[in-house]
Write an enzyme that holds these catalytic residues in place. Sequence first.
Site, PDB file in Angstrom:
ATOM      1  N   SER A 242      54.095  61.531  86.118  1.00  0.00           N
ATOM      2  CA  SER A 242      54.455  61.436  87.905  1.00  0.00           C
ATOM      3  C   SER A 242      54.020  60.503  88.731  1.00  0.00           C
ATOM      4  CB  SER A 242      53.464  62.574  88.350  1.00  0.00           C
ATOM      5  OG  SER A 242      53.059  63.077  90.018  1.00  0.00           O
TER       6      SER A 242
ATOM      7  N   TYR B 150      45.943  67.383  87.824  1.00  0.00           N
ATOM      8  CA  TYR B 150      46.987  67.009  87.443  1.00  0.00           C
ATOM      9  C   TYR B 150      46.863  65.858  87.620  1.00  0.00           C
ATOM     10  CZ  TYR B 150      52.147  66.723  88.351  1.00  0.00           C
ATOM     11  OH  TYR B 150      53.704  66.355  87.773  1.00  0.00           O
TER      12      TYR B 150
END
Length: 303
Positions: A176, A189
């Site tokens: 990400s 995350y």
Amino acid sequence: MASKEKLLMLLKFPFYMIYFYLEALLRTIFLRPSPKDVRGEVVLVTGAGHGIGREIALEFGRMGCRVVLWDVNKSGNDSVAAEIKAAGGEAHPFVCDLCKTEDIKTVSAQVKKNIGDVDILVNNAGILYGGEMLKMREEHIRRTFEVNTLSHFWTTKEFLPAMIKKKKGHIVTISSMSAKSGTALLVDYSSSKYAAFGFAEAMEEEMDRLGHSYIKFTTVCPMFVSSGLVKATTDVDEPLLTPKRVALATVNGTLLNRAVVMIPETLAFSLRIAAWFPRKLNLWLKKAGNLGIQPQYNSSKHD
């Protein structure tokens, strides 16, 4: 390292630096690589039942790959398999809970026995809660790391040995952009994706050190994607990426053996520039630009 060896390395450094810069420049201008042919290869995609994983599986299916689909959601997984088969491709769906190492071992054994060795492993499965760290429940933080990070260890341990034996293989990591810039309300995350990025980077170096440089690694870092994980961003003018766009960039990067794929690619340049900024300036830019996600976590709404 002995003093003489260090001195020799320092003397060699400028020559190697010039050589590798020139090589990179020549490859960019004159020697652009051709996409490799993956027809007939076994491609395993985790989290294949929806979102980015679904689109990656469909794309490899169109290319004539033998696609192995892993997902904890049977109906979604079966639906993607049916779609690949309807288009004339080959697909094999398996239900697998990536939070359970024994499940991974069991399903991996089934794949090896019934389909064969995996040529391309796409560690795509991911979860995101999105909220203040102090309000998150312990089990949700642990689950984030089990799916987004630790599962990469277990799947790689299952399928890498055969790749080494065949002297051919590719491991794709869906990380990400938050792995390159930690993001508020995404502490768990971001941390898990930082770790996934580091895992792939360290594995690539380890394979090279051990004489297995033929094993290729591609790590993908997209901005926020409209896959259902992120409900809404704080920047209303910045549209979410589509899973299709991320999947196409992922597959293209894999075929070209690219080490890192940023989506959009312009962010790669922005990150290089930001690396020279003072920390407080970067914090101010993200805050002033309203970059991030809106809170979406409520511990009472999760099991």
